[in-house]
Write a protein that holds these residues in place. Structure first.
Motif, PDB file in Angstrom:
ATOM      1  N   ILE A 316      53.787  73.730  -4.047  1.00 21.25           N
ATOM      2  CA  ILE A 316      55.582  72.860  -4.294  1.00 21.25           C
ATOM      3  C   ILE A 316      56.110  73.159  -5.206  1.00 21.25           C
ATOM      4  O   ILE A 316      57.424  74.145  -4.772  1.00 21.25           O
ATOM      5  CB  ILE A 316      55.581  72.090  -3.674  1.00 21.25           C
ATOM      6  CG1 ILE A 316      54.519  71.464  -2.528  1.00 21.25           C
ATOM      7  CG2 ILE A 316      57.220  71.123  -3.636  1.00 21.25           C
ATOM      8  CD1 ILE A 316      54.353  69.898  -2.698  1.00 21.25           C
ATOM      9  N   ALA A 317      56.232  73.668  -6.226  1.00 21.32           N
ATOM     10  CA  ALA A 317      57.259  73.906  -6.506  1.00 21.32           C
ATOM     11  C   ALA A 317      57.366  75.628  -7.987  1.00 21.32           C
ATOM     12  O   ALA A 317      58.100  75.733  -8.284  1.00 21.32           O
ATOM     13  CB  ALA A 317      56.083  72.704  -8.328  1.00 21.32           C
ATOM     14  N   HIS A 318      55.959  76.033  -7.630  1.00 20.04           N
ATOM     15  CA  HIS A 318      56.240  77.650  -7.578  1.00 20.04           C
ATOM     16  C   HIS A 318      56.941  78.027  -6.478  1.00 20.04           C
ATOM     17  O   HIS A 318      57.948  79.156  -6.602  1.00 20.04           O
ATOM     18  CB  HIS A 318      55.047  78.012  -7.302  1.00 20.04           C
ATOM     19  CG  HIS A 318      55.030  79.485  -7.787  1.00 20.04           C
ATOM     20  ND1 HIS A 318      54.784  80.346  -6.159  1.00 20.04           N
ATOM     21  CD2 HIS A 318      54.682  80.312  -8.263  1.00 20.04           C
ATOM     22  CE1 HIS A 318      54.529  81.265  -7.450  1.00 20.04           C
ATOM     23  NE2 HIS A 318      54.995  81.752  -8.557  1.00 20.04           N
ATOM     24  N   GLN A 319      56.514  77.680  -4.771  1.00 19.25           N
ATOM     25  CA  GLN A 319      57.887  78.264  -3.716  1.00 19.25           C
ATOM     26  C   GLN A 319      58.865  77.623  -3.993  1.00 19.25           C
ATOM     27  O   GLN A 319      59.507  77.995  -3.949  1.00 19.25           O
ATOM     28  CB  GLN A 319      57.059  77.048  -2.803  1.00 19.25           C
ATOM     29  CG  GLN A 319      57.765  77.630  -1.268  1.00 19.25           C
ATOM     30  CD  GLN A 319      57.475  76.567  -0.367  1.00 19.25           C
ATOM     31  OE1 GLN A 319      56.052  76.369  -0.667  1.00 19.25           O
ATOM     32  NE2 GLN A 319      58.062  76.886   0.728  1.00 19.25           N
ATOM     33  N   ASN A 332      55.550  87.436 -12.105  1.00 14.31           N
ATOM     34  CA  ASN A 332      55.104  87.336 -13.738  1.00 14.31           C
ATOM     35  C   ASN A 332      56.695  86.267 -14.779  1.00 14.31           C
ATOM     36  O   ASN A 332      57.666  86.981 -15.047  1.00 14.31           O
ATOM     37  CB  ASN A 332      55.764  88.990 -13.971  1.00 14.31           C
ATOM     38  CG  ASN A 332      54.629  89.571 -13.462  1.00 14.31           C
ATOM     39  OD1 ASN A 332      53.783  89.245 -13.602  1.00 14.31           O
ATOM     40  ND2 ASN A 332      54.857  91.095 -13.111  1.00 14.31           N
ATOM     41  N   HIS A 333      56.163  84.932 -14.393  1.00 18.88           N
ATOM     42  CA  HIS A 333      57.557  84.214 -14.620  1.00 18.88           C
ATOM     43  C   HIS A 333      56.405  83.117 -15.710  1.00 18.88           C
ATOM     44  O   HIS A 333      55.609  82.735 -15.743  1.00 18.88           O
ATOM     45  CB  HIS A 333      58.716  83.711 -13.527  1.00 18.88           C
ATOM     46  CG  HIS A 333      57.904  83.435 -12.884  1.00 18.88           C
ATOM     47  ND1 HIS A 333      57.134  82.086 -12.729  1.00 18.88           N
ATOM     48  CD2 HIS A 333      57.677  83.553 -10.699  1.00 18.88           C
ATOM     49  CE1 HIS A 333      56.286  81.788 -11.893  1.00 18.88           C
ATOM     50  NE2 HIS A 333      56.824  82.599 -10.797  1.00 18.88           N
ATOM     51  N   ASP A 334      57.429  82.731 -16.457  1.00 24.95           N
ATOM     52  CA  ASP A 334      56.602  81.266 -16.966  1.00 24.95           C
ATOM     53  C   ASP A 334      56.117  80.296 -15.475  1.00 24.95           C
ATOM     54  O   ASP A 334      56.689  80.142 -14.887  1.00 24.95           O
ATOM     55  CB  ASP A 334      57.179  80.455 -17.652  1.00 24.95           C
ATOM     56  CG  ASP A 334      58.130  81.297 -18.529  1.00 24.95           C
ATOM     57  OD1 ASP A 334      57.669  82.336 -19.503  1.00 24.95           O
ATOM     58  OD2 ASP A 334      59.006  81.242 -19.540  1.00 24.95           O
ATOM     59  N   THR A 335      54.844  79.377 -16.627  1.00 26.96           N
ATOM     60  CA  THR A 335      54.803  78.730 -15.297  1.00 26.96           C
ATOM     61  C   THR A 335      55.704  77.671 -14.955  1.00 26.96           C
ATOM     62  O   THR A 335      56.223  76.545 -15.600  1.00 26.96           O
ATOM     63  CB  THR A 335      53.698  77.543 -15.910  1.00 26.96           C
ATOM     64  OG1 THR A 335      52.042  78.645 -16.209  1.00 26.96           O
ATOM     65  CG2 THR A 335      52.676  76.798 -15.119  1.00 26.96           C
ATOM     66  N   VAL A 336      55.803  76.812 -13.840  1.00 21.13           N
ATOM     67  CA  VAL A 336      56.451  76.513 -13.531  1.00 21.13           C
ATOM     68  C   VAL A 336      55.964  74.668 -13.056  1.00 21.13           C
ATOM     69  O   VAL A 336      54.762  74.310 -12.426  1.00 21.13           O
ATOM     70  CB  VAL A 336      57.391  76.811 -11.272  1.00 21.13           C
ATOM     71  CG1 VAL A 336      58.239  75.485 -11.076  1.00 21.13           C
ATOM     72  CG2 VAL A 336      57.808  78.022 -12.286  1.00 21.13           C
ATOM     73  N   GLU A 337      56.304  73.684 -13.709  1.00 14.78           N
ATOM     74  CA  GLU A 337      55.457  72.863 -13.524  1.00 14.78           C
ATOM     75  C   GLU A 337      56.165  71.439 -12.544  1.00 14.78           C
ATOM     76  O   GLU A 337      56.625  71.398 -12.986  1.00 14.78           O
ATOM     77  CB  GLU A 337      55.535  72.042 -15.050  1.00 14.78           C
ATOM     78  CG  GLU A 337      54.969  72.475 -16.540  1.00 14.78           C
ATOM     79  CD  GLU A 337      53.838  72.531 -16.309  1.00 14.78           C
ATOM     80  OE1 GLU A 337      52.610  71.861 -15.554  1.00 14.78           O
ATOM     81  OE2 GLU A 337      52.269  73.591 -16.554  1.00 14.78           O
ATOM     82  N   PRO A 338      55.209  70.634 -11.941  1.00 13.66           N
ATOM     83  CA  PRO A 338      55.299  70.173 -11.208  1.00 13.66           C
ATOM     84  C   PRO A 338      56.367  68.886 -11.769  1.00 13.66           C
ATOM     85  O   PRO A 338      56.241  68.665 -12.895  1.00 13.66           O
ATOM     86  CB  PRO A 338      54.363  69.734 -10.292  1.00 13.66           C
ATOM     87  CG  PRO A 338      53.518  70.506 -10.863  1.00 13.66           C
ATOM     88  CD  PRO A 338      53.601  71.087 -12.193  1.00 13.66           C
ATOM     89  N   THR A 339      57.490  68.354 -10.800  1.00 15.98           N
ATOM     90  CA  THR A 339      58.132  68.014 -11.054  1.00 15.98           C
ATOM     91  C   THR A 339      57.784  65.778 -10.365  1.00 15.98           C
ATOM     92  O   THR A 339      56.449  66.001  -9.768  1.00 15.98           O
ATOM     93  CB  THR A 339      59.216  67.343 -10.472  1.00 15.98           C
ATOM     94  OG1 THR A 339      59.676  67.339  -9.153  1.00 15.98           O
ATOM     95  CG2 THR A 339      60.213  68.535 -11.826  1.00 15.98           C
TER      96      THR A 339
END
Length: 443
Positions: A316-319, A332-339
């Motif tokens: 979900i966070a990535h999308q 190719n981007h930083d890891t997206v941490e879920p909220t």
């Protein structure tokens, strides 16, 4: 073979599995004995090769295969006896890494079990099915839109300036460094200003021109332009404006109807009304589906496998990150941490996903081959000229098949629930339906 439980905490499970050396040896011997009648070896008749010689020749090769079969067999037997269903592929590893032939095999297996889903009384669910009729105003609006697509152009009054949306009839010659280039000239070319059919900056410079006017249009070809000899180059187009025409919508009559394959205007109106009501029905179904899911979400709670929730939250966070950054097309981007909000939504999705899967299994809901073929065909239309390649890709890709099957299965389960639930119909306006649909995105 021995299976010993080492962890039973919530949905987390862990077991140690021991396959004795004697068991393993017996399985290897059984494989050799089964193959013995078909084996030929120099100095022996077919099927008469002694077992010790077969074991020396083929034993090592069969050992690894037999070890894997033994471990897989122990796992399958465990799941059959326990009734556990792992949420994800179990983690399996040998613990005696210094294993040598003649030793027992020691294996650790761990997984998260899918939870037991409580029984639900679907008849207690109450939900509304919104109904919208295609009124005359909506049909007229759709007709006017069709008339615009069938528009023609007529000459503006002499001396009129071209506006955005007008058609200009032009002769042009394109030049780079003063020299004409191949494919850069045309006569009597009808160009609709604002159509973005020419390179950026061209059409904007023709807004305000008059018939009979000559104009030098200065542009720069995009860096990613298809022709390498033009990409990134500055160019000048010598343009002669031969006519300025304004758009004129087609008349809403029987002739317009025939252009769109209808017998007459009345028949076209009927087709439009049917299409509109089908669109309204699809939107109303989405609203009803949300109502059913909300009702289900409030009816039951149960433990969820943490790994599934974590994976869903990350997805979900990535999308959502990509929706906020549409210019980024790769990963190719930083890891997206879920909220916390992502985790909350993940819990709902996983719970409802497991619940719908359970309800569908108990109701024996299945996705037919015909439904899958139709879904694949719809997807294939997005790849004109490559439909066969897409079909072959889907046939060979189990994950893609699951992605196509899942929404069909879910919709069929929703239909099953709706049949058991208390559904009341409520007729509303098109605007109120739109508000209800918009509210889905706000939640």
């Amino acid at each position: 073979m021995q299976v010993t439980e080492t962890l039973n905490e919530g949905l987390k499970r862990a077991y140690s599995i021991t396959v004795t050396a004697d068991e393993l040896d017996a399985k290897v011997n059984a494989k050799l004995k089964e193959a013995q009648p078909d084996i030929e070896m120099k100095g022996f008749r077919k099927g008469k090769v002694p077992m010790p010689l077969l074991k020396k020749q083929f034993g090592q090769r069969l050992l690894g295969e037999t070890m894997q079969e033994a471990i897989d067999g122990a796992m399958n037997e465990h799941f059959e006896k326990s009734g556990d269903r792992p949420a994800l592929q179990p983690q399996v590893k040998m613990t005696n890494e210094d294993w040598k032939e003649g030793d027992d095999i020691l294996v650790e297996m761990s997984y998260e079990a899918l939870p037991e889903v409580p029984e639900l009384d679907l008849s207690t669910i109450t939900v509304e099915r919104l109904v919208v009729k295609a009124d005359d105003a909506s049909v007229t609006e759709a007709l006017e839109s069709l008339a615009k697509t069938a528009q023609d152009f007529k000459d503006r009054k002499k001396g009129s300036k071209a506006k955005d949306g007008d058609q200009v009839v032009i002769d042009f010659v394109g030049k780079i460094d003063g020299e004409p280039f191949e494919g850069g000239a045309a006569d009597d070319y009808p160009l609709v200003l604002g159509s973005n059919s020419f390179i950026p900056g061209f059409e904007e410079q023709l807004v305000g021109v008059k018939a009979g006017e000559e104009k030098a249009v200065e542009v720069k070809f995009p860096e990613e332009y298809g022709a390498d000899n033009l990409a990134g180059k500055d160019a000048v187009f010598d343009v002669t404006v031969k006519a300025v025409k304004e758009p004129v919508s087609a008349e809403i009559d029987d002739e317009l109807a025939k252009k769109f394959g209808a017998e007459d205007l009345a028949a076209l109106k009927g087709q439009i009304a049917e299409r509109l009501e089908a669109e309204y029905s699809g939107a109303a179904r989405a609203v009803m589906k949300r109502g059913i899911l909300d009702a289900l979400d409030g009816m039951v709670t149960f433990d969820l496998p943490p790994s599934l929730v974590e994976a869903e939250a990350k997805q979900i966070a990535h999308q959502l990150w990509h929706e906020e950054h549409p210019e980024v097309h790769d990963h190719n981007h930083d890891t997206v941490e879920p909220t916390e909000e992502h985790n909350k939504l993940a819990v709902r999705r996983v719970r409802l996903g497991l619940l719908l899967a359970e309800l569908g299994q108990k109701a024996k809901v299945e996705v037919s081959d015909a439904e899958m073929t139709q879904a694949i065909m719809q997807q294939a239309r997005q790849y004109p000229g490559q439909e066969r390649a897409f079909f072959d890709f889907v046939r060979q890709n189990a994950q893609m098949q699951q992605q196509l099957r899942a929404p069909i299965f879910e919709d069929k389960v929703i239909d099953h629930i709706a049949e058991q639930a208390q559904v009341t119909e409520k007729e509303i306006s098109k605007d109120d339906l739109q508000k209800a649909v918009d509210a889905l995105d706000d939640e």
